[in-house]
Each structure stands twice: as C-alpha cells, then as structure tokens.
Design an enzyme around this catalytic site. Sequence first.
Site, PDB file in Angstrom:
ATOM      1  CE  LYS A 141       0.222  -5.641   0.567  1.00  0.00           C
ATOM      2  NZ  LYS A 141       0.585  -6.070  -0.263  1.00  0.00           N
ATOM      3  CE  LYS A 146      -0.893  -6.556   3.744  1.00  0.00           C
ATOM      4  NZ  LYS A 146      -0.809  -7.307   2.864  1.00  0.00           N
TER       5      LYS A 146
HETATM    6  C1  PBG Z   1       0.182 -10.600  -0.392  1.00  0.00           C
HETATM    7  C2  PBG Z   1      -0.698  -9.850   0.695  1.00  0.00           C
HETATM    8  C3  PBG Z   1       0.536  -9.585   1.983  1.00  0.00           C
HETATM    9  C4  PBG Z   1      -0.646  -9.736   3.130  1.00  0.00           C
HETATM   10  C5  PBG Z   1      -1.489  -9.417   2.286  1.00  0.00           C
HETATM   11  N1  PBG Z   1      -1.548 -10.197   1.289  1.00  0.00           N
HETATM   12  C6  PBG Z   1       2.079  -9.679   2.173  1.00  0.00           C
HETATM   13  C7  PBG Z   1       3.293  -9.020   1.394  1.00  0.00           C
HETATM   14  O1  PBG Z   1       2.674  -8.564   0.926  1.00  0.00           O
HETATM   15  O2  PBG Z   1       4.167  -9.091   1.944  1.00  0.00           O
HETATM   16  C8  PBG Z   1       0.395  -9.378   4.885  1.00  0.00           C
HETATM   17  C9  PBG Z   1      -0.664  -9.478   5.298  1.00  0.00           C
HETATM   18  C10 PBG Z   1      -0.364  -9.570   6.801  1.00  0.00           C
HETATM   19  O3  PBG Z   1       1.035  -9.116   7.261  1.00  0.00           O
HETATM   20  O4  PBG Z   1      -1.419  -9.851   7.863  1.00  0.00           O
HETATM   21  N2  PBG Z   1       0.747  -9.160  -1.163  1.00  0.00           N
HETATM   22 ZN    ZN Z   2       1.846 -10.328  -3.050  1.00  0.00          ZN
END
Ligand code: PBG
Ligand code: ZN
Length: 321
Positions: free
Chosen positions: A193, A246
């Site tokens: 991520k 992601k």
């Molecule tokens: C929470 C989380 C996030 C997303 C999914 N779970 C946001 C982040 O890390 O700020 C992003 C999903 C999206 O942008 O559609 N940790």
């Molecule tokens: Zn989070």
Amino acid sequence: MERFRRTRLNSHLRSLVRETHVSVNDFIYPLFVRPGEGIKTEVASMPGVFQMSLDEILKECELLQTLGIYSILLFGIPAVKDSIGSDALCDHGIIATAVRAIKRSFPQMFVVTDLCFCEYTDHGHCGILDHVHETVDNDLTLGISAQQALVHARAGVDMIAPSGMMDGIIGTLRDALDGGGYSNLPIMAYSTKFASGYYGPFRDVAESVPSFGDRSTYQMDPANRREAIRESLADEAQGADILMVKPALAYLDIIRDIREASSLPLAVYNVSGEYAMLKFAGNAGLIDYNRVMMETMIGFKRAGADIIISYHAKEVAALLH
Ligand code: PBG
Ligand code: ZN
C-alpha cells in the site's frame, strides 16, 4: 514474407482467442456504513458513491445481488471518534452491527471488512499515536488490531482486510484469530500500500483526513519496487491468504511483479482518486466512460490481478449483463 493477416480474425474468432476476461465474479464492491436511518449521502468527489445508514446498506445489498455482485468490502464511519478508535473495538460498534445485520439478511453475501483505525480515531491516523514521534506506535496498534479482528470475527465476517500497513500485522492477526477459534477466517493483506495522493476522495467519504502529518511512516514510497515485493513476501510468510496492490492504475508494474513473485491470489484496489478521474472526465464528455472503464479493468486483469476492488463494480456488472 509475413503471411499473418489480422483481418482473418472475425469477431467470433477474436473472442475465441481473447487472452484476458473480466467477469462480475472478479469484483468486490466497497460500501460505507454510518449511523442513523434513511441516510444516503452522495460524496461530492465521487459521484455515484454514498455514505449510507444500515437500512440503506441492506437495500443496496439487495440491488448488488440482482447485479450478480456477492462480495462487499465494508468500511464503518462511527458516531463518535476518539484517540484510540474505541468504536472499532466494541461488539456493538458501527461495523460489528452492520456485519451482523448484513449476514442475517443476506447470508450469501461475502462480507469483507476493512480493518484499520483511521475512520475511528479523532486524529485520523491508522492507529494509536506515539506522542513523542508524532506518528503511529506500531506495536501498540498491533495490540488493538488483534482486538478489532476478534470483534469482526464474532460479528460473522467472511474475511478481514487489514489496511493500516503496520509491521507484523498479518502474523499478529493470524495468531489472534487462531487463538480465538477462527482459524478458518481468511486474511486479505493490504500488503503493498503506497502513500498515495489517489486516496484523496476516500478520505472525504470515510472522514479520515489525518489532522496532522501524513501516512508516510507506515505506507510505502511510490518509488520503491523491490520494497513492494519484499512487503508482499513478508505478509505471505506471516500467513496472508490474499495479497493486494493499492492503488492500481499507476502501479501495474508492481501487480505484474507480485504476480510473478508469489503464487497467492492477488487483489488490486482501484482507489477513490482513480474512480473520480474517470467519472469527472466522463461527465465532462471528454472520454467514452464505459469504454475507458472496461479497458482499465482489462488492464488490471492482464497485469495479473485475480480480484478487483472497485467503485465501478456495479457499472461493470450492468455492462457485462
Ligand atoms: C484506510 C484506507 C484507505 C483506503 C482504504 N483503506 C485510505 C488511506 O490509507 O488513507 C483508500 C481507498 C480509496 O482511496 O479508495 N487505511
Ligand atoms: Zn487507515
């Protein structure tokens, strides 16, 4: 002399030799549940995406099933946020209540929960703060994440998806689930991520903008390809059942890398900013929205994804019908 003629491929033969396919079964659809009744609030930055109260979520599940979508990823937006995200640790918090109700009404719906704290904390970070370093305390966060996983498990979730990127999270959750009698509950790791600007619209819908700093102490540098593979293999070694990349669109090379480095199933998260770009370009008449959307989905599959988490899932399902 080259004797190949593409013109020999009529439309029937083109479909016989097509290498990559997109099916409604590939998709997981994200849903955002909030307290209240009769509430369905569209997110300004994501037309077509809503925060919904539980009664509306149940109606939505009905619609999803008629479209052939049987997998959802659930996010909770609690009534009250505090420094440790207490609502997430409560068997009657927003997410546990929603999972119970959805599974009661729609036993066939495969319910995945996002397991993180940023929607539940008043500071908007993904765990408990270390006030000295002004960032998240990794190990304290592991402890409450284990509690959170058991809350989801007791509510009857089908799979958990930890998204906070804390080091050691997969092993911690696997131990907690096994110890609690949930050794058959799978974990989809947000294994790779990146710290990304593409999450902007999500933070509006989840009301999870960090009140200070950013997530770069726990999310990955977009420049790092080897680290992406290392993180994925570490999660695999700790017992992840499914890996994830992601965001998706700017990281197709990473999807391919991980597809080749691991034999685990691979999910991609087609995130909020990616959805918003297509949506607004389509609404402005700048692109053929449906065509670009399907081309994007094919791109994810061709890069090596098995599962696509996407806000486009309903539109894709309707088109495939
Ligand atoms: C929470 C989380 C996030 C997303 C999914 N779970 C946001 C982040 O890390 O700020 C992003 C999903 C999206 O942008 O559609 N940790
Ligand atoms: Zn989070």
